[in-house]
Design a protein around this motif. Structure first.
Motif, PDB file in Angstrom:
ATOM      1  N   VAL A  41       0.851  -1.185   0.000  1.00  0.00           N
ATOM      2  CA  VAL A  41       0.000   0.000   0.000  1.00  0.00           C
ATOM      3  C   VAL A  41       0.891   1.241   0.000  1.00  0.00           C
ATOM      4  N   GLY A  42       0.296   2.357  -0.375  1.00  0.00           N
ATOM      5  CA  GLY A  42       1.040   3.609  -0.401  1.00  0.00           C
ATOM      6  C   GLY A  42       0.542   4.502  -1.517  1.00  0.00           C
ATOM      7  N   PRO A  43       1.062   5.720  -1.611  1.00  0.00           N
ATOM      8  CA  PRO A  43       0.581   6.655  -2.623  1.00  0.00           C
ATOM      9  C   PRO A  43       0.939   6.219  -4.037  1.00  0.00           C
ATOM     10  N   SER A  44       0.264   6.800  -5.030  1.00  0.00           N
ATOM     11  CA  SER A  44       0.555   6.517  -6.428  1.00  0.00           C
ATOM     12  C   SER A  44       2.002   6.891  -6.735  1.00  0.00           C
ATOM     13  N   GLY A  45       2.657   6.049  -7.527  1.00  0.00           N
ATOM     14  CA  GLY A  45       4.033   6.319  -7.903  1.00  0.00           C
ATOM     15  C   GLY A  45       5.060   5.942  -6.868  1.00  0.00           C
ATOM     16  N   ALA A  46       4.637   5.262  -5.800  1.00  0.00           N
ATOM     17  CA  ALA A  46       5.569   4.926  -4.722  1.00  0.00           C
ATOM     18  C   ALA A  46       6.511   3.788  -5.086  1.00  0.00           C
ATOM     19  N   ALA A 210      -4.696  -8.951   5.882  1.00  0.00           N
ATOM     20  CA  ALA A 210      -3.426  -9.408   5.320  1.00  0.00           C
ATOM     21  C   ALA A 210      -2.480  -9.880   6.427  1.00  0.00           C
ATOM     22  N   ASP A 211      -1.665 -10.884   6.107  1.00  0.00           N
ATOM     23  CA  ASP A 211      -0.693 -11.378   7.087  1.00  0.00           C
ATOM     24  C   ASP A 211       0.383 -10.337   7.361  1.00  0.00           C
ATOM     25  N   GLN A 212       0.742  -9.568   6.325  1.00  0.00           N
ATOM     26  CA  GLN A 212       1.637  -8.437   6.542  1.00  0.00           C
ATOM     27  C   GLN A 212       1.305  -7.351   5.526  1.00  0.00           C
ATOM     28  N   ILE A 213       1.451  -6.109   5.967  1.00  0.00           N
ATOM     29  CA  ILE A 213       1.229  -4.958   5.103  1.00  0.00           C
ATOM     30  C   ILE A 213       2.552  -4.201   4.999  1.00  0.00           C
ATOM     31  N   LEU A 214       2.977  -3.956   3.759  1.00  0.00           N
ATOM     32  CA  LEU A 214       4.189  -3.182   3.505  1.00  0.00           C
ATOM     33  C   LEU A 214       3.761  -1.823   2.977  1.00  0.00           C
ATOM     34  N   VAL A 215       4.143  -0.763   3.659  1.00  0.00           N
ATOM     35  CA  VAL A 215       3.786   0.592   3.257  1.00  0.00           C
ATOM     36  C   VAL A 215       4.958   1.162   2.461  1.00  0.00           C
ATOM     37  N   VAL A 216       4.701   1.461   1.182  1.00  0.00           N
ATOM     38  CA  VAL A 216       5.759   1.893   0.267  1.00  0.00           C
ATOM     39  C   VAL A 216       5.590   3.383  -0.018  1.00  0.00           C
ATOM     40  N   ASP A 217       6.697   4.109   0.067  1.00  0.00           N
ATOM     41  CA  ASP A 217       6.678   5.541  -0.243  1.00  0.00           C
ATOM     42  C   ASP A 217       8.025   5.922  -0.835  1.00  0.00           C
ATOM     43  N   ASP A 218       7.994   6.538  -2.007  1.00  0.00           N
ATOM     44  CA  ASP A 218       9.209   7.011  -2.681  1.00  0.00           C
ATOM     45  C   ASP A 218      10.252   5.902  -2.816  1.00  0.00           C
ATOM     46  N   GLY A 219       9.796   4.702  -3.174  1.00  0.00           N
ATOM     47  CA  GLY A 219      10.715   3.602  -3.426  1.00  0.00           C
ATOM     48  C   GLY A 219      11.266   2.912  -2.201  1.00  0.00           C
TER      49      GLY A 219
END
Length: 247
Positions: A41-46, A210-219
Motif C-alpha cells: 500500500v502507499g501513494p501513487s508512484g511509490a 493481510a498477514d503483513q502490510i508493507l507501506v511503500v513511499d518514494d521507493g
C-alpha cells in the motif's frame, strides 16, 4: 528448480535503478511465507507495481536478489517462472474471442467440468448460463462487451484454471461499483485460498486481514506490520486509512 515453487515462499533484497532518474526502489526487503497474503500500500508512484514487476521478471534488480523457495529468479527459466504465477490487474486483458477460448489460454486441456468449476468459484457461472451463446459468447476486443466486474471475475476464473502457486493482484477492485466489488471479493477468496499472494491495494479496507502490510513511499518500505499494528503506530498507513475512512 525447487519443488516448493508450487506453493512458494518469496523473499529478497532488491534495488532497481532507471537510466534517466536514478534509483526507483531502494533496498526493498521482505519475506512472504507460503500461503500468506502480503499487501503493498502507499501513494501513487511509490513503487508498488515495480515491486511486483520484479517478481514476474519484467525487470531484474540492479543489486540484490529475489528468490522463490531457495532459488534466485534469474536461475529459473522465464517461461517456467510465469507458469507458476497468476496475475489479475484492474483492467485484465481479454482477447476478441469466446469466453471458453479466453479461459483455455490458462489450461488448453481443461475439461468442461474444469471450466464450470472455475467459473462457479469465480462467481460468474450463473451469468454465463443466461447468455444465449453461453461459453461461446464473444467478449469483444479487451472484453468490451462485459462490465468491469464481469471481466474481473472471468480473469479470476482463468487464474483458477491455471492453479498458480503465487498470485499477484494489482488494484483488482479499484474501479468497481459496490455490488461488483462484493462479487469479485468472493471470487478472490477462492483464488487466494492456499496460495502465496502479493496484493497491491488502494482501498485499505480490502487488506485489513493481510498477514503483513508493507507501506511503500518514494521507493522505500517505510512501515510494515499488520493492520492492527499499523493503525495505532501512526505514520503514513494510519494517515491514509483515516483519510479513506473520512472520505
Amino acid at each position: 528448480m525447487t519443488t516448493d515453487i508450487s506453493l512458494p515462499s518469496l523473499d529478497g533484497n532488491a534495488t532497481i535503478k532507471s537510466d534517466t532518474t536514478g534509483p526507483v526502489l531502494h533496498h526493498i526487503t521482505f519475506r512472504a511465507e507460503p500461503g500468506t497474503l502480503t499487501a503493498l500500500v502507499g501513494p501513487s508512484g511509490a513503487g508498488k507495481t515495480t515491486i511486483t514487476s520484479l517478481v514476474t521478471r519484467l525487470y531484474d534488480p540492479t543489486t540484490g536478489t529475489i528468490r522463490i523457495g531457495n532459488t534466485d529468479l534469474r536461475d529459473i527459466a522465464t517461461t517456467t517462472l510465469r507458469d507458476h504465477i497468476g496475475v489479475v490487474t484492474q483492467d485484465p486483458h481479454l482477447f476478441h474471442d469466446t469466453i471458453e477460448a479466453n479461459l483455455r489460454y490458462a489450461r488448453p486441456n481443461a475439461t468442461p467440468t474444469d471450466l464450470e468449476n472455475a467459473l462457479r468459484a469465480a462467481q460468474i457461472w450463473d451469468l454465463i448460463t443466461r447468455l444465449p451463446d453461453g461459453l461461446h459468447t464473444i467478449v469483444g476486443d479487451r472484453g468490451h462487451r462485459l462490465s468491469g466486474g464481469e471481466k474481473q471475475r472471468l480473469a479470476i476464473a482463468r487464474l483458477l484454471l491455471k492453479e498458480p502457486g503465487l498470485v499477484i493482484l494489482d488494484e483488482a477492485t479499484a474501479h468497481l461499483d459496490s455490488e461488483s466489488e462484493i462479487a469479485v471479493h468472493h471470487a478472490l477468496d477462492a483464488a487466494l485460498a492456499g496460495r502465496t499472494a502479493l496484493v497491491i491495494a488502494h482501498r485499505l479496507s480490502t487488506v485489513r486481514d493481510a498477514d503483513q502490510i508493507l507501506v511503500v513511499d518514494d521507493g522505500h518500505i517505510v512501515q510494515r506490520g499488520t493492520h492492527a499494528e499499523l493503525s495505532v503506530s501512526g505514520g503514513l498507513y494510519a494517515s491514509l486509512y483515516a483519510k479513506q475512512f473520512r472520505d
